[in-house]
Scaffold this active site. Structure first.
Site, PDB file in Angstrom:
ATOM      1  N   CYS A 221     -22.123  -8.716  -6.159  1.00 41.22           N
ATOM      2  CA  CYS A 221     -22.847  -7.647  -5.460  1.00 41.22           C
ATOM      3  C   CYS A 221     -24.323  -7.629  -5.858  1.00 41.22           C
ATOM      4  O   CYS A 221     -25.184  -7.207  -5.079  1.00 41.22           O
ATOM      5  CB  CYS A 221     -22.221  -6.287  -5.779  1.00 41.22           C
ATOM      6  SG  CYS A 221     -20.659  -5.960  -4.929  1.00 41.22           S
TER       7      CYS A 221
ATOM      8  N   CYS B 151     -23.871  -0.296   0.467  1.00 39.46           N
ATOM      9  CA  CYS B 151     -22.682   0.532   0.677  1.00 39.46           C
ATOM     10  C   CYS B 151     -22.844   1.911   0.061  1.00 39.46           C
ATOM     11  O   CYS B 151     -22.294   2.903   0.574  1.00 39.46           O
ATOM     12  CB  CYS B 151     -21.439  -0.161   0.125  1.00 39.46           C
ATOM     13  SG  CYS B 151     -21.483  -0.490  -1.659  1.00 39.46           S
TER      14      CYS B 151
ATOM     15  N   CYS C 144     -19.374   2.242   4.646  1.00 39.77           N
ATOM     16  CA  CYS C 144     -19.617   1.420   3.459  1.00 39.77           C
ATOM     17  C   CYS C 144     -19.043   0.015   3.618  1.00 39.77           C
ATOM     18  O   CYS C 144     -19.557  -0.946   3.023  1.00 39.77           O
ATOM     19  CB  CYS C 144     -19.054   2.099   2.212  1.00 39.77           C
ATOM     20  SG  CYS C 144     -17.259   2.298   2.187  1.00 39.77           S
TER      21      CYS C 144
ATOM     22  N   CYS D 164     -15.388  11.869   0.252  1.00 40.99           N
ATOM     23  CA  CYS D 164     -15.273  10.725   1.158  1.00 40.99           C
ATOM     24  C   CYS D 164     -14.731  11.171   2.525  1.00 40.99           C
ATOM     25  O   CYS D 164     -13.731  11.885   2.605  1.00 40.99           O
ATOM     26  CB  CYS D 164     -14.340   9.689   0.541  1.00 40.99           C
ATOM     27  SG  CYS D 164     -14.005   8.273   1.597  1.00 40.99           S
TER      28      CYS D 164
ATOM     29  N   CYS E  86     -13.596   6.386   7.908  1.00 45.99           N
ATOM     30  CA  CYS E  86     -15.033   6.080   7.913  1.00 45.99           C
ATOM     31  C   CYS E  86     -15.210   4.634   7.500  1.00 45.99           C
ATOM     32  O   CYS E  86     -14.658   4.204   6.482  1.00 45.99           O
ATOM     33  CB  CYS E  86     -15.770   7.008   6.953  1.00 45.99           C
ATOM     34  SG  CYS E  86     -17.548   6.720   6.843  1.00 45.99           S
TER      35      CYS E  86
ATOM     36  N   ASP F  60       0.791  -1.238   0.000  1.00 46.18           N
ATOM     37  CA  ASP F  60       0.000   0.000   0.000  1.00 46.18           C
ATOM     38  C   ASP F  60       0.820   1.284   0.000  1.00 46.18           C
ATOM     39  O   ASP F  60       0.250   2.360  -0.033  1.00 46.18           O
ATOM     40  CB  ASP F  60      -0.948  -0.001   1.212  1.00 46.18           C
ATOM     41  CG  ASP F  60      -2.007   1.092   1.125  1.00 46.18           C
ATOM     42  OD1 ASP F  60      -2.502   1.348   0.020  1.00 46.18           O
ATOM     43  OD2 ASP F  60      -2.327   1.693   2.161  1.00 46.18           O
TER      44      ASP F  60
ATOM     45  N   CYS G 184     -23.582   5.919   2.568  1.00 53.24           N
ATOM     46  CA  CYS G 184     -22.520   6.934   2.569  1.00 53.24           C
ATOM     47  C   CYS G 184     -23.075   8.288   3.010  1.00 53.24           C
ATOM     48  O   CYS G 184     -23.990   8.831   2.384  1.00 53.24           O
ATOM     49  CB  CYS G 184     -21.905   7.056   1.182  1.00 53.24           C
ATOM     50  SG  CYS G 184     -20.575   8.287   1.117  1.00 53.24           S
TER      51      CYS G 184
ATOM     52  N   CYS H 222     -21.711  -3.951   4.476  1.00 53.22           N
ATOM     53  CA  CYS H 222     -21.668  -4.969   3.418  1.00 53.22           C
ATOM     54  C   CYS H 222     -22.261  -6.297   3.900  1.00 53.22           C
ATOM     55  O   CYS H 222     -21.817  -6.854   4.914  1.00 53.22           O
ATOM     56  CB  CYS H 222     -20.229  -5.192   2.968  1.00 53.22           C
ATOM     57  SG  CYS H 222     -20.050  -6.477   1.699  1.00 53.22           S
TER      58      CYS H 222
END
Length: 372
Positions: free
Chosen positions: A184, A190, A240, A210, A237, A130, A194, A244
């Site tokens: 999905c 999700c 979302c 976001c 946050c 990452d 938001c 799920c």
């Protein structure tokens, strides 16, 4: 060392999942990323535009890469984090940041895996967690670990939306796993949860809206339109992710490193607002929260206090009015107006006479404008 041996070793090292894909084949992820940047959805994250060419394909990072070994580490929370949003005098830190920085743990294990693989095969390897321009989520989807859901995060049949990802690229040609299928379906959970409508459409995120971006990446004053929606979220946050439906299959992480530190699971806003730089660094030692710095963090806390409805926190807000950081002062003005409009109006005139920062001055002038 073949694919089975690599996978066995990865699981022995404590990873929750491991899959393999080709790293040198064509894929659409690069085009989607280019559209994301072209639309300006990356906000102030200029490094995404600067490294776009290197991000668009794994071989742009390393031309000799043939295979990608993708590892995942489950960080599923012990409890649903969403009820914490109702405890308005407490701050909510994203699940992934409630303990040690996951980059350190993943990279240590991934380097162990890479070293063993290189010693056994003589092949070159490179590891990524990452912090380099490599897109882990599309690789994880291609490897069959899950699929990128409508919230753009990886969804796993076994771990829901709670997986840390790491990648080992190698020049070796390893047998790939089949990709995962997007399941999905018609679900919009999700997208609908938001708080700031950060998804212009399914599978597309506008980072500028976001809360994770706003509380972590965004510098300076938070745009007015998002402040109330932030609630008591002070770092990241999880909405979302937490909503799920696939999370029902996820198991709580067995990794003690990702069990919440008590002081970060519902920390009191009153205590966080009082942190100076030294205290902030001590509280968030080895935490990913530390990287945003004390000023940006306390800025977030001031917004949370403004959303708390708790008049007992007004003294902390008033302390913030004289903070050295302009962003903290500006958000303290907004918070005071939310908690006690009359007190804010009474303080505005004198404050404007001495305030040198234009952004803070604009907040005081907004208070006065609202009183007219």
């Amino acid at each position: 060392m073949g694919p089975d041996s690599v996978k066995s070793l990865a699981l022995e090292l404590g990873f929750s999942a491991v899959r393999i894909c080709r790293a040198d084949e064509a894929w659409e992820a690069g085009e989607r990323l280019a559209e994301f940047v072209a639309d300006g959805h990356h906000g102030s994250m200029g490094w995404m535009a600067e490294t776009l060419a290197r991000r668009q394909h794994p071989t742009a990072m390393w031309p000799d890469a043939k295979s990608a070994v993708v590892v995942g580490l489950n960080y599923g929370p012990e409890q649903d984090p969403l009820p914490l949003l109702e405890r308005r005098s407490e701050g909510v830190v994203s699940v992934y940041a409630q303990n040690a920085d996951y980059h350190d743990l993943l990279k240590k294990r991934l380097k162990h895996l890479a070293r063993a693989f290189a010693e056994k095969t003589g092949q070159q390897v490179k590891v990524f967690v990452d912090t380099a321009p490599l897109m882990e989520k599309p690789l994880a989807e291609k490897a069959g670990m899950g699929w990128q859901g409508k919230h753009t995060n990886l969804v796993s049949r076994d771990f829901g939306s709670w997986l840390f990802l790491g990648v080992m690229l190698t020049a070796a040609e390893l047998e790939p796993d089949p990709p995962e299928r997007d399941t999905c379906g018609s679900c919009r959970a999700c997208l609908d949860i938001c708080p700031t409508d950060a998804f212009p459409e399914p599978y597309r995120l506008d980072a500028r809206r976001c809360i994770s971006y706003l509380t972590i990446e965004h510098k300076g004053v938070i745009p007015l339109e998002f402040r109330a929606a932030m609630g008591n979220r002070i770092y990241g946050c999880d909405d979302c992710l937490a909503v799920c439906p696939w999370n029902k299959f996820a198991q709580t992480s067995a990794e003690m490193a990702f069990h919440p530190r008590p002081e970060l699971k519902g920390p009191l806003l009153a205590e966080l607002a009082a942190l100076d730089d030294a205290a902030f660094r001590q509280v968030f030692t080895a935490s990913p929260v530390k990287r945003i710095g004390r000023d940006r963090f306390v800025r977030n806390v001031m917004i949370a206090i403004g959303n708390s409805g708790d008049a007992q926190l007004i003294p902390r807000v008033e302390d913030g009015l004289t903070d050295e950081a302009p962003a903290v002062r500006a958000m303290a003005v907004w918070a005071l107006a939310r908690l006690d409009r009359g007190r804010a109006e009474a303080a505005a005139g004198a404050a404007l006479e001495v305030e040198a920062d234009e952004g803070v001055g604009a907040e005081w002038r907004r208070v006065l404008a609202l009183s007219e």
